[in-house]
Design a protein around this motif. Structure first.
Motif, PDB file in Angstrom:
ATOM      1  N   ILE A 147      -1.190  -0.461  -4.003  1.00 55.67           N
ATOM      2  CA  ILE A 147      -2.528   0.067  -3.745  1.00 55.67           C
ATOM      3  C   ILE A 147      -2.423   1.527  -3.335  1.00 55.67           C
ATOM      4  O   ILE A 147      -1.833   1.860  -2.301  1.00 55.67           O
ATOM      5  CB  ILE A 147      -3.246  -0.731  -2.636  1.00 55.67           C
ATOM      6  N   ALA A 153      -8.498  -6.877  -9.110  1.00 53.33           N
ATOM      7  CA  ALA A 153      -7.402  -5.952  -9.409  1.00 53.33           C
ATOM      8  C   ALA A 153      -6.131  -6.710  -9.773  1.00 53.33           C
ATOM      9  O   ALA A 153      -5.370  -6.281 -10.658  1.00 53.33           O
ATOM     10  CB  ALA A 153      -7.155  -5.032  -8.224  1.00 53.33           C
ATOM     11  N   ARG A 160      -9.836  -7.335  -4.571  1.00 54.72           N
ATOM     12  CA  ARG A 160      -8.384  -7.418  -4.690  1.00 54.72           C
ATOM     13  C   ARG A 160      -7.959  -8.404  -5.778  1.00 54.72           C
ATOM     14  O   ARG A 160      -7.021  -8.142  -6.534  1.00 54.72           O
ATOM     15  CB  ARG A 160      -7.753  -7.792  -3.345  1.00 54.72           C
ATOM     16  N   GLY A 206     -17.161  -1.327  -4.286  1.00 49.72           N
ATOM     17  CA  GLY A 206     -15.735  -1.452  -4.033  1.00 49.72           C
ATOM     18  C   GLY A 206     -14.942  -0.766  -5.129  1.00 49.72           C
ATOM     19  O   GLY A 206     -15.311  -0.844  -6.300  1.00 49.72           O
ATOM     20  N   LEU A 259     -10.732  -0.140  -6.123  1.00 49.76           N
ATOM     21  CA  LEU A 259      -9.328  -0.330  -5.793  1.00 49.76           C
ATOM     22  C   LEU A 259      -8.484   0.175  -6.956  1.00 49.76           C
ATOM     23  O   LEU A 259      -8.737  -0.182  -8.109  1.00 49.76           O
ATOM     24  CB  LEU A 259      -9.025  -1.807  -5.507  1.00 49.76           C
ATOM     25  N   LYS A 310     -13.488  -1.792 -10.188  1.00 50.13           N
ATOM     26  CA  LYS A 310     -14.685  -1.166  -9.594  1.00 50.13           C
ATOM     27  C   LYS A 310     -15.844  -2.154  -9.593  1.00 50.13           C
ATOM     28  O   LYS A 310     -16.180  -2.736 -10.630  1.00 50.13           O
ATOM     29  CB  LYS A 310     -15.091   0.088 -10.360  1.00 50.13           C
ATOM     30  N   ARG A 370     -13.101  -6.561   1.990  1.00 56.16           N
ATOM     31  CA  ARG A 370     -11.918  -7.117   1.327  1.00 56.16           C
ATOM     32  C   ARG A 370     -12.075  -8.607   1.017  1.00 56.16           C
ATOM     33  O   ARG A 370     -11.494  -9.106   0.050  1.00 56.16           O
ATOM     34  CB  ARG A 370     -10.696  -6.895   2.216  1.00 56.16           C
ATOM     35  N   ALA A 387       0.821  -1.212   0.000  1.00 54.85           N
ATOM     36  CA  ALA A 387       0.000   0.000   0.000  1.00 54.85           C
ATOM     37  C   ALA A 387       0.856   1.264   0.000  1.00 54.85           C
ATOM     38  O   ALA A 387       1.846   1.357   0.733  1.00 54.85           O
ATOM     39  CB  ALA A 387      -0.925   0.012   1.211  1.00 54.85           C
ATOM     40  N   GLU A 439      -8.270   2.264  -1.787  1.00 54.67           N
ATOM     41  CA  GLU A 439      -9.128   1.085  -1.607  1.00 54.67           C
ATOM     42  C   GLU A 439     -10.343   1.490  -0.792  1.00 54.67           C
ATOM     43  O   GLU A 439     -10.199   2.092   0.270  1.00 54.67           O
ATOM     44  CB  GLU A 439      -8.351  -0.034  -0.908  1.00 54.67           C
ATOM     45  N   HIS A 440     -11.520   1.157  -1.294  1.00 50.54           N
ATOM     46  CA  HIS A 440     -12.767   1.613  -0.670  1.00 50.54           C
ATOM     47  C   HIS A 440     -13.824   0.525  -0.792  1.00 50.54           C
ATOM     48  O   HIS A 440     -13.935  -0.132  -1.839  1.00 50.54           O
ATOM     49  CB  HIS A 440     -13.259   2.882  -1.376  1.00 50.54           C
ATOM     50  N   TYR A 441     -14.610   0.346   0.276  1.00 45.39           N
ATOM     51  CA  TYR A 441     -15.709  -0.623   0.258  1.00 45.39           C
ATOM     52  C   TYR A 441     -16.964   0.022   0.828  1.00 45.39           C
ATOM     53  O   TYR A 441     -16.900   0.907   1.682  1.00 45.39           O
ATOM     54  CB  TYR A 441     -15.355  -1.865   1.089  1.00 45.39           C
TER      55      TYR A 441
END
Length: 389
Positions: free
Chosen positions: A89, A269, A266, A80, A82, A358, A100, A49, A92-94
Motif C-alpha cells: 500500500i 484492491a 482493501r 475511498g 487505495l 477507487k 477500512r 504499507a 490509502e484514503h477514506y
C-alpha cells in the motif's frame, strides 16, 4: 410540510440520488436484501504499507489549471482510494463515512467479478462458455436471448434491444426500485417474459446490464449452488479477502450479478492484486491464468469500434476492447479495469505493478469529466511512482 433531506433518510426510492447516495452506498443492507459472501480474515492477503506522499501529483485540466491530489479526490467525490505497487500500500484514503471496514457497493464493477467467476467455473469444467444460455436457462428460449452464448453475454455482444418500457420492466425486476403495491417483480420472471427485440448475436459491443444478471442465473443453474456461495468458496476466501462482503438480491432471492456486489476497499484492491498476479496467491491458482490472458489479448477491438461507447471513450483511448466483463485499453502501458456507475473503479497496470481501487459517490451515474479525470489520475499516479523509485 418539510422534507427530510438528511443522508440517513435514504430509502429504496432515493438511494441512488444525491445527497442520499453517499450514505446509502456504504449502508446498502439498510436498503436492500443481500446474501453474505464469506471472507477469510484469519488468512488475509497481507498488504504491507510503504506510504508515498505524492507531493508532485498534478492532473492538468483541459481549460487550464491543475488539480493536486486533494483536489482530484474532492472533484471525483472519492469515498475511498487505495493504491498498491508491487503488492504494498503506497496510498490509502477514506471519506464520506467510508472506512477500512466499510463494504461499499461496486455497481457494475460487479460484472468484472462475475466474469472472473465464469473463468473459474469454465476452468473447472462446470460451465461451457460456448454453449447457448438456453442450455442452462431454457426459460428464455422464447425471448431475444434465444441463440445467445455465454461468451456473448459476458462480452456484451448479445443482440438485445430494449425500448423504454423494457428497460423500466428490467429496473422494476432488479429490486432496486419500489414495486407497485401488490406486485413482486423479480429477475427470473422478467427474463421468462421479456419482450426485447433481437438483433444478430455476436455483433458490435452493446452494453446491456441484463446480460450479466442472466449470466448469474445460468451460473447457479450450471452448478446447483448460489452465486454468493460460489464466490466465497472459489474466489473470495482463497484470495484472502478479510472484510464484510455481500451481494444484493431481488424480491425472490436472485443475486444482482450485474451490479450488486459490496466489498471493502482493501478487498477490492486485493482482487486487483490477484488479477495482476496472474490469478495466483502464492502457489495457489485461483483464476486460470489463461482466462486472464484471454481478457487482455483476445477482446474484439473492432466490436468496440463499432459499438455504442467508442466516441464516449475516445478521449481516454481509441484502442480498446471489452472482454469477460473487463475493459482493456491497449495503449502502452496496457490497462485492464473494472468500472461501475457513480465512480467505482479497479485498475490493473501490470507493466508498472500497480493496482488502484477507487470507490466514489458521483452525483450523476455517468460523469464524463470525472471519468476522464480518473483516467488521467491513474496515469499520473504511475508517473509519480516512477519518479520516486
Amino acid at each position: 410540510m418539510s422534507i427530510d433531506l438528511s443522508p440517513t433518510s435514504a430509502d429504496l426510492s432515493n438511494w441512488r440520488t444525491a445527497p442520499f447516495s453517499r450514505w446509502a452506498f456504504h449502508n446498502i443492507r439498510a436498503i436492500l436484501p443481500a446474501a453474505d459472501i464469506e471472507s477469510a480474515p484469519g488468512s488475509a492477503w497481507p498488504l504491507p504499507a510503504s506510504p508515498v506522499a505524492f507531493e508532485d501529483f498534478g492532473v492538468r485540466l483541459p481549460k487550464g489549471g491543475t488539480l493536486d491530489l486533494d483536489g482530484f479526490l474532492k472533484a471525483t467525490a472519492t469515498d475511498g482510494l487505495l493504491i498498491l505497487q508491487d503488492g504494498r500500500i503506497v496510498f490509502e484514503h477514506y471519506d464520506g463515512g467510508t472506512d477500512r471496514d466499510t463494504p461499499h457497493i461496486l455497481m457494475s464493477a460487479t460484472k468484472s467479478i462475475t466474469g472472473l467467476m465464469v473463468g473459474i467455473l469454465a476452468g473447472r469444467g462446470e460451465i461451457d462458455i460456448d454453449a447457448e444460455v438456453t442450455r442452462y436457462v431454457p426459460e428464455v428460449a422464447a425471448t431475444a436471448y434465444r441463440g445467445a452464448t455465454i461468451r456473448q453475454l459476458i462480452d456484451m455482444r448479445a443482440g438485445i434491444v430494449f425500448d423504454g418500457a423494457g428497460l423500466q420492466a428490467y429496473a422494476d425486476a432488479s429490486g432496486w426500485e419500489p414495486a407497485a403495491p401488490g406486485t413482486t417483480p423479480n429477475l427470473h420472471d422478467f427474463f421468462a417474459t421479456m419482450r426485447a427485440q433481437s438483433a444478430p448475436h455476436g455483433g458490435a459491443f452493446s452494453y446491456v446490464s441484463s446480460n450479466t444478471d442472466l449470466l448469474g442465473w445460468a451460473i447457479e443453474r450450471a452448478t446447483g449452488r448460489s452465486f454468493a456461495s460460489l464466490v466465497s468458496t472459489l474466489l473470495w476466501k482463497p484470495m484472502g479477502a478479510s472484510g464484510e462482503a455481500f451481494i444484493t438480491l431481488d424480491r425472490k432471492g436472485a443475486p444482482r450479478c450485474t451490479g450488486g456486489f459490496c466489498a471493502t476497499l482493501r478487498d477490492f484492491a486485493r482482487l486487483g492484486q490477484l488479477v495482476l498476479s496472474g490469478g495466483r496467491r502464492g502457489s495457489h491458482a485461483i483464476i486460470p491464468e489463461a482466462w486472464l490472458d484471454d481478457i487482455r489479448h483476445n477482446g474484439d477491438v473492432q466490436a468496440w469500434r463499432d459499438g455504442q461507447w467508442r466516441d464516449s471513450f475516445a478521449a481516454i483511448s481509441r484502442n480498446m476492447h471489452y472482454r469477460s466483463g473487463w475493459y482493456v485499453t491497449n495503449d502502452a502501458p496496457q490497462l485492464m479495469f473494472a468500472m461501475g456507475i457513480h465512480g467505482q473503479n479497479l485498475f490493473v497496470d501490470a507493466a508498472n505493478g500497480i493496482v488502484i481501487a477507487k470507490l466514489s459517490s458521483w452525483a450523476q451515474p455517468v460523469d464524463g469529466q470525472a471519468i476522464w479525470l480518473t483516467h488521467q489520475a491513474v496515469a499520473e499516479f504511475a508517473r509519480s511512482l516512477k519518479a520516486t523509485a
